[in-house]
Design a protein around this motif. Structure first.
Motif, PDB file in Angstrom:
ATOM      1  N   LEU A   1       1.322   3.740   3.140  1.00  0.00           N
ATOM      2  CA  LEU A   1       0.301   4.719   2.762  1.00  0.00           C
ATOM      3  C   LEU A   1       0.253   5.823   3.812  1.00  0.00           C
ATOM      4  O   LEU A   1       0.201   5.544   5.011  1.00  0.00           O
TER       5      LEU A   1
ATOM      6  N   LEU B   1       4.214  -1.988   8.945  1.00  0.00           N
ATOM      7  CA  LEU B   1       3.665  -0.637   8.818  1.00  0.00           C
ATOM      8  C   LEU B   1       4.766   0.413   8.869  1.00  0.00           C
ATOM      9  O   LEU B   1       5.607   0.402   9.771  1.00  0.00           O
TER      10      LEU B   1
ATOM     11  N   ASP C   1      -4.745   7.923   6.697  1.00  0.00           N
ATOM     12  CA  ASP C   1      -3.661   7.353   7.491  1.00  0.00           C
ATOM     13  C   ASP C   1      -4.106   6.323   8.518  1.00  0.00           C
ATOM     14  O   ASP C   1      -3.264   5.619   9.074  1.00  0.00           O
TER      15      ASP C   1
ATOM     16  N   LEU D   1       0.848  -1.191   0.000  1.00  0.00           N
ATOM     17  CA  LEU D   1       0.000   0.000   0.000  1.00  0.00           C
ATOM     18  C   LEU D   1       0.881   1.238   0.000  1.00  0.00           C
ATOM     19  O   LEU D   1       1.852   1.307   0.749  1.00  0.00           O
TER      20      LEU D   1
ATOM     21  N   CYS E   1       2.494  -1.571   4.479  1.00  0.00           N
ATOM     22  CA  CYS E   1       1.729  -0.336   4.359  1.00  0.00           C
ATOM     23  C   CYS E   1       2.656   0.865   4.461  1.00  0.00           C
ATOM     24  O   CYS E   1       3.227   1.128   5.518  1.00  0.00           O
TER      25      CYS E   1
ATOM     26  N   TYR F   1      -8.065   3.714   5.884  1.00  0.00           N
ATOM     27  CA  TYR F   1      -7.725   2.929   4.702  1.00  0.00           C
ATOM     28  C   TYR F   1      -6.746   1.791   5.032  1.00  0.00           C
ATOM     29  O   TYR F   1      -6.988   0.634   4.635  1.00  0.00           O
ATOM     30  N   PRO F   2      -5.632   2.058   5.743  1.00  0.00           N
ATOM     31  CA  PRO F   2      -4.744   0.945   6.082  1.00  0.00           C
ATOM     32  C   PRO F   2      -5.437  -0.154   6.884  1.00  0.00           C
ATOM     33  O   PRO F   2      -5.206  -1.345   6.649  1.00  0.00           O
TER      34      PRO F   2
ATOM     35  N   SER G   1       5.147   3.629  10.138  1.00  0.00           N
ATOM     36  CA  SER G   1       4.440   4.477  11.089  1.00  0.00           C
ATOM     37  C   SER G   1       5.215   5.786  11.263  1.00  0.00           C
ATOM     38  O   SER G   1       5.566   6.428  10.278  1.00  0.00           O
TER      39      SER G   1
ATOM     40  N   ALA H   1      -5.937  -4.041   5.878  1.00  0.00           N
ATOM     41  CA  ALA H   1      -5.432  -5.058   6.807  1.00  0.00           C
ATOM     42  C   ALA H   1      -6.503  -6.110   7.079  1.00  0.00           C
ATOM     43  O   ALA H   1      -6.227  -7.317   7.066  1.00  0.00           O
TER      44      ALA H   1
END
Length: 211
Positions: A70, A108, A87, A6, A68, A90-91, A110, A95
């Motif tokens: 994104l 992730l 943020d 992503l 991810c 969507y993730p 982060s 998932a």
């Protein structure tokens, strides 16, 4: 392995895509996006989607791991609500979709300072996503927490550019935790966590990512 990526159009995500496509451990990359990717490769599948209306159980979501990368900024998103949707929501939706289709690993990108109780909105949203991902039940979860990310972005982030310039000069004398985190290094941490997963929950700090 089959990996969902992503955020492939972003700085870190673009490096992760290149690394995945070049890695023999990765047999296929599924990179959902809202607009078609410019990249083309035999291992790459690029579903073009409305992220707010994901399909229930698509075949392309049958992956072993999810990376991810994104993310946005409040300025780019246009509002706090839109930022939270991009943020966090969507993730988390991807998932859940991948987990339901058999994925066991989530990595992730982060942020340093991520904390669901933070008084800083950005850090609080990142922390809420980490918390909610942990609750889903992946066998392996890795939170990569970079500080200031080094690399060339297509979009202009003036404050970030100024900070990069200052830290680029001071980097050799700064503590590792304050140094720039190069995007390829962050991507490598994500790719490593996805392709060689270990059971449990892990955090990769900005200090470990320092250039």
């Amino acid at each position: 392995m089959r990996v969902m990526l992503l955020g492939a159009t972003g700085l870190v995500g673009g490096h992760a895509l290149s690394q995945l496509l070049a890695d023999p451990r990765c047999g296929a990359v599924v990179a959902p996006s809202r607009r078609p990717l410019a990249a083309s490769h035999g291992k790459l599948h690029n579903p073009v989607l409305d992220f707010s209306r994901l399909p229930d159980a698509p075949d392309w979501a049958r992956v072993d791991a999810v990376i991810c990368a994104l993310g946005s900024t409040i300025a780019q998103a246009g509002s706090r609500e839109a930022f939270h949707r991009i943020d966090h929501d969507y993730p988390l939706a991807f998932a859940r979709l991948a987990l339901a289709q058999g994925a066991q690993t989530f990595a992730l990108n982060s942020a340093a300072g991520a904390n669901p109780r933070s008084s800083i909105f950005y850090s609080r949203v990142k922390g809420e996503l980490e918390r909610d991902l942990r609750a889903l039940g992946f066998a392996s979860v890795t939170m990569v927490r970079p500080g200031l990310i080094g690399g060339h972005r297509s979009e202009v982030r003036r404050g970030e550019r100024l900070a990069l310039s200052v830290l680029g000069v001071l980097g050799p004398v700064l503590p590792r935790g304050w140094r720039i985190n190069p995007a390829p290094v962050i991507a490598a941490a994500l790719v490593g966590a996805a392709l060689a997963p270990q059971p449990g929950e892990f955090v990769v700090s900005s200090r470990a990512l320092a250039g």
